[in-house]
Scaffold this motif. Structure first.
Motif, PDB file in Angstrom:
ATOM      1  N   GLU A 256     -10.597   2.085  -4.964  1.00  0.00           N
ATOM      2  CA  GLU A 256     -11.795   2.785  -5.426  1.00  0.00           C
ATOM      3  C   GLU A 256     -12.529   3.456  -4.264  1.00  0.00           C
ATOM      4  O   GLU A 256     -13.064   4.556  -4.416  1.00  0.00           O
ATOM      5  CB  GLU A 256     -12.719   1.809  -6.155  1.00  0.00           C
ATOM      6  CG  GLU A 256     -12.165   1.306  -7.477  1.00  0.00           C
ATOM      7  CD  GLU A 256     -11.875   2.425  -8.463  1.00  0.00           C
ATOM      8  OE1 GLU A 256     -12.694   3.373  -8.553  1.00  0.00           O
ATOM      9  OE2 GLU A 256     -10.829   2.376  -9.135  1.00  0.00           O
ATOM     10  N   LEU A 257     -12.561   2.814  -3.096  1.00  0.00           N
ATOM     11  CA  LEU A 257     -13.165   3.448  -1.928  1.00  0.00           C
ATOM     12  C   LEU A 257     -12.384   4.695  -1.532  1.00  0.00           C
ATOM     13  O   LEU A 257     -12.971   5.739  -1.205  1.00  0.00           O
ATOM     14  CB  LEU A 257     -13.208   2.461  -0.756  1.00  0.00           C
ATOM     15  CG  LEU A 257     -14.353   1.454  -0.744  1.00  0.00           C
ATOM     16  CD1 LEU A 257     -14.104   0.376   0.312  1.00  0.00           C
ATOM     17  CD2 LEU A 257     -15.686   2.156  -0.472  1.00  0.00           C
ATOM     18  N   LEU A 258     -11.073   4.585  -1.558  1.00  0.00           N
ATOM     19  CA  LEU A 258     -10.243   5.720  -1.175  1.00  0.00           C
ATOM     20  C   LEU A 258     -10.371   6.871  -2.179  1.00  0.00           C
ATOM     21  O   LEU A 258     -10.330   8.041  -1.800  1.00  0.00           O
ATOM     22  CB  LEU A 258      -8.788   5.278  -1.049  1.00  0.00           C
ATOM     23  CG  LEU A 258      -7.823   6.256  -0.369  1.00  0.00           C
ATOM     24  CD1 LEU A 258      -8.339   6.672   0.993  1.00  0.00           C
ATOM     25  CD2 LEU A 258      -6.442   5.641  -0.251  1.00  0.00           C
ATOM     26  N   LYS A 259     -10.552   6.534  -3.439  1.00  0.00           N
ATOM     27  CA  LYS A 259     -10.702   7.574  -4.462  1.00  0.00           C
ATOM     28  C   LYS A 259     -11.948   8.423  -4.225  1.00  0.00           C
ATOM     29  O   LYS A 259     -11.905   9.651  -4.363  1.00  0.00           O
ATOM     30  CB  LYS A 259     -10.741   6.948  -5.857  1.00  0.00           C
ATOM     31  CG  LYS A 259      -9.368   6.526  -6.364  1.00  0.00           C
ATOM     32  CD  LYS A 259      -9.449   5.663  -7.604  1.00  0.00           C
ATOM     33  CE  LYS A 259      -9.934   6.410  -8.813  1.00  0.00           C
ATOM     34  NZ  LYS A 259      -9.832   5.589 -10.048  1.00  0.00           N
ATOM     35  N   LEU A 265     -10.726  15.771  -1.950  1.00  0.00           N
ATOM     36  CA  LEU A 265     -10.029  16.676  -1.036  1.00  0.00           C
ATOM     37  C   LEU A 265      -8.553  16.798  -1.395  1.00  0.00           C
ATOM     38  O   LEU A 265      -8.012  17.907  -1.483  1.00  0.00           O
ATOM     39  CB  LEU A 265     -10.172  16.178   0.406  1.00  0.00           C
ATOM     40  CG  LEU A 265      -9.377  16.940   1.473  1.00  0.00           C
ATOM     41  CD1 LEU A 265      -9.752  18.415   1.498  1.00  0.00           C
ATOM     42  CD2 LEU A 265      -9.588  16.306   2.850  1.00  0.00           C
ATOM     43  N   MET A 266      -7.874  15.667  -1.611  1.00  0.00           N
ATOM     44  CA  MET A 266      -6.446  15.714  -1.922  1.00  0.00           C
ATOM     45  C   MET A 266      -6.190  16.450  -3.223  1.00  0.00           C
ATOM     46  O   MET A 266      -5.220  17.215  -3.344  1.00  0.00           O
ATOM     47  CB  MET A 266      -5.877  14.296  -1.990  1.00  0.00           C
ATOM     48  CG  MET A 266      -5.897  13.547  -0.670  1.00  0.00           C
ATOM     49  SD  MET A 266      -5.051  14.427   0.675  1.00  0.00           S
ATOM     50  CE  MET A 266      -3.372  14.503   0.033  1.00  0.00           C
ATOM     51  N   ASN A 267      -7.038  16.261  -4.205  1.00  0.00           N
ATOM     52  CA  ASN A 267      -6.847  16.954  -5.481  1.00  0.00           C
ATOM     53  C   ASN A 267      -7.210  18.426  -5.383  1.00  0.00           C
ATOM     54  O   ASN A 267      -6.653  19.254  -6.112  1.00  0.00           O
ATOM     55  CB  ASN A 267      -7.648  16.252  -6.578  1.00  0.00           C
ATOM     56  CG  ASN A 267      -6.919  15.047  -7.137  1.00  0.00           C
ATOM     57  OD1 ASN A 267      -6.024  15.179  -7.970  1.00  0.00           O
ATOM     58  ND2 ASN A 267      -7.275  13.861  -6.664  1.00  0.00           N
ATOM     59  N   ALA A 312      -4.860   8.750   2.859  1.00  0.00           N
ATOM     60  CA  ALA A 312      -4.296   9.015   1.532  1.00  0.00           C
ATOM     61  C   ALA A 312      -2.776   9.022   1.570  1.00  0.00           C
ATOM     62  O   ALA A 312      -2.111   8.540   0.636  1.00  0.00           O
ATOM     63  CB  ALA A 312      -4.817  10.350   1.001  1.00  0.00           C
ATOM     64  N   LEU A 313      -2.215   9.517   2.671  1.00  0.00           N
ATOM     65  CA  LEU A 313      -0.758   9.612   2.804  1.00  0.00           C
ATOM     66  C   LEU A 313      -0.157   8.379   3.469  1.00  0.00           C
ATOM     67  O   LEU A 313       1.056   8.313   3.678  1.00  0.00           O
ATOM     68  CB  LEU A 313      -0.397  10.865   3.597  1.00  0.00           C
ATOM     69  CG  LEU A 313      -0.798  12.198   2.938  1.00  0.00           C
ATOM     70  CD1 LEU A 313      -0.521  13.363   3.863  1.00  0.00           C
ATOM     71  CD2 LEU A 313      -0.077  12.386   1.609  1.00  0.00           C
ATOM     72  N   LYS A 385      -3.047   9.422  -8.103  1.00  0.00           N
ATOM     73  CA  LYS A 385      -3.524   8.053  -7.863  1.00  0.00           C
ATOM     74  C   LYS A 385      -4.981   8.051  -7.419  1.00  0.00           C
ATOM     75  O   LYS A 385      -5.741   7.125  -7.749  1.00  0.00           O
ATOM     76  CB  LYS A 385      -2.648   7.392  -6.799  1.00  0.00           C
ATOM     77  CG  LYS A 385      -3.037   5.959  -6.470  1.00  0.00           C
ATOM     78  CD  LYS A 385      -2.128   5.379  -5.407  1.00  0.00           C
ATOM     79  CE  LYS A 385      -2.542   3.946  -5.043  1.00  0.00           C
ATOM     80  NZ  LYS A 385      -1.659   3.384  -3.970  1.00  0.00           N
ATOM     81  N   LEU A 386      -5.375   9.091  -6.704  1.00  0.00           N
ATOM     82  CA  LEU A 386      -6.726   9.141  -6.138  1.00  0.00           C
ATOM     83  C   LEU A 386      -7.680  10.017  -6.943  1.00  0.00           C
ATOM     84  O   LEU A 386      -8.814  10.227  -6.528  1.00  0.00           O
ATOM     85  CB  LEU A 386      -6.657   9.672  -4.697  1.00  0.00           C
ATOM     86  CG  LEU A 386      -5.811   8.842  -3.722  1.00  0.00           C
ATOM     87  CD1 LEU A 386      -5.828   9.480  -2.346  1.00  0.00           C
ATOM     88  CD2 LEU A 386      -6.306   7.409  -3.656  1.00  0.00           C
TER      89      LEU A 386
END
Length: 422
Positions: A256-259, A265-267, A312-313, A385-386
């Motif tokens: 949840e923190l990473l999301k 940004l990743m999306n 993320a990676l 996932k994020l």
């Protein structure tokens, strides 16, 4: 690999700067910093130079010249081929300008007086001003990992109550460092603002090293390294990197923190790649006039923004060792490729670790990837996932007891009821 729709996304950190703040007992307060217009958090001439050089390196790699590797960006600035997005702070904006100066603002790059820049006395010969776009800093959930986001703060507070973080904080080594620092500067430090001291000391060693040794009687390299080690671990916890999964209130706190940190940004990157691919092959028409000629989309941001991509990676270790965070002008680039043989989408990850370093292809370090090129499916899986359950500006308002949480709960119950009783 042959590509029919080259497109790449560098996410870079600004260059060298003054501290953004410091501790009250620091002998070097805001009036000590005069470069870049003066004051906290301003890009230095060194920082400008770092991005000027990085811009020249990017040109050498990607621009259509005899020295470049790929030859897909034009040798003269073409506004249809690139978009530069910066967070709304001076240091990231000026870093972007300095970088563009290295790419397209040099005399001898083919720029034409009267066409690309004015033929006027006083105008630097060859300098082409390139627009840098920005958004409100406080609500920039893509570039600013410290944007206004109550959910992130709520999750971080939960993380600090976990056994792993609590045990680490209360361990003899960590507590002694924090207690000693508190005593020395007569200022209490929590995990949220601990970064202030090592950040200020890091920069003061660059600019005032001799004076630092004289004016700050408690400073020494051994204790400084201990402070940095503590700060590096805090940094990892804030991005949800734990030794073991932290489950609280039916949530995976790390995920949840990473999301909330990396997800937007990743999306954004993956969404732009998907649109580019769809437009190139006739699957989409909306927005294609803008994105079809676009080849270069820049995110000029911060160490935490670069870190967000690496975490993320799953390759954050390349920033952590030997440093706990991406250094000045660090840049992680995602290159999008389409194989003209099988018409499949691929990506390549390239990392510029710090000023003076080159470009290193890191794709094979990502889980699920082998070699320099990796299936776009892997990147899409990371983004999925994020992905936050709502747009970032709305998801950031979802905390325990928030009205939006209650509304979400009602929607979930309603959906469950419709499924069970239909």
């Amino acid at each position: 690999m042959a590509s029919t729709v080259p497109y790449f996304f560098p996410v870079w950190r600004h260059g060298d700067r003054s501290p953004t703040t410091t501790f009250r007992a620091d002998p070097f307060q805001e009036d000590s910093w005069t470069f870049g217009g003066g004051g906290w958090g301003q890009l230095s001439p060194l920082g400008m130079s770092q991005h000027l050089k990085l811009g020249k390196m990017i040109r050498n790699r990607y621009v259509d010249t005899g020295n470049s590797t790929y030859n897909f960006l034009p040798s003269i600035y073409d506004q249809k081929t690139m978009h530069v997005r910066s967070t709304g702070l001076n240091r990231t904006l000026v870093s972007a300008m300095s970088n563009m100066l290295g790419m397209y603002g040099q005399d001898g790059n083919g720029n034409r007086a009267g066409t690309d820049y004015p033929e006027e006395s006083g105008w630097p010969r060859g300098f082409v001003p390139i627009p840098v776009h920005t958004v409100d800093y406080a609500t920039d959930h893509i570039g600013n990992m410290d944007s206004d986001c109550p959910r992130r703060e709520w999750l971080w507070n939960l993380a600090q109550q976990s056994d792993e973080v609590t045990n680490w904080r209360n361990s003899a080594n960590v507590s002694s460092v924090i207690d000693k620092l508190t005593s020395l500067v007569n200022e209490t430090w929590d995990l949220e603002n601990f970064w202030v001291v090592p950040d200020a000391l890091f920069i003061e060693q660059i600019y005032f090293n001799k004076s630092l040794q004289e004016k700050n009687s408690w400073f020494n390299q051994v204790f400084y390294n201990q402070i940095v080690d503590v700060n590096d671990q805090i940094y990892m916890f804030q991005y949800g990197i734990f030794d073991n999964p932290v489950k609280m209130q039916n949530m995976d706190i790390g995920l949840e923190l990473l999301k909330v940190r990396s997800g937007p940004l990743m999306n954004d990157i993956v969404g732009r790649i998907k649109t580019k691919s769809d437009c190139a092959f006739g699957k989409q028409t909306t927005g294609c006039d803008w994105i079809n000629p676009l080849k270069y989309f820049v995110y000029s941001a911060h160490d935490e923004t670069v870190y967000a991509v690496l975490v993320a990676l799953g390759i954050e270790r390349f920033a952590i060792i030997p440093h706990g965070y991406p250094l000045y002008s660090a840049a992680v680039s995602i290159e999008y490729w389409r194989n003209s043989t099988d018409n499949s989408d691929y990506f390549k990850l390239v990392y510029h670790k710090e000023a003076g370093d080159g470009f290193n292809v890191m794709t094979s370090e990502i889980n699920g990837c082998n070699g320099d090129y990796c299936s776009m499916d892997v990147l899409e899986q990371v983004a999925n996932k994020l992905r936050t359950e709502l747009p970032a500006e709305e998801w950031c308002l979802v905390t325990q007891g928030s009205l939006l949480t209650k509304k979400l709960g009602f929607v979930l119950v309603l959906v469950f009821s419709l499924v069970v009783f239909r």
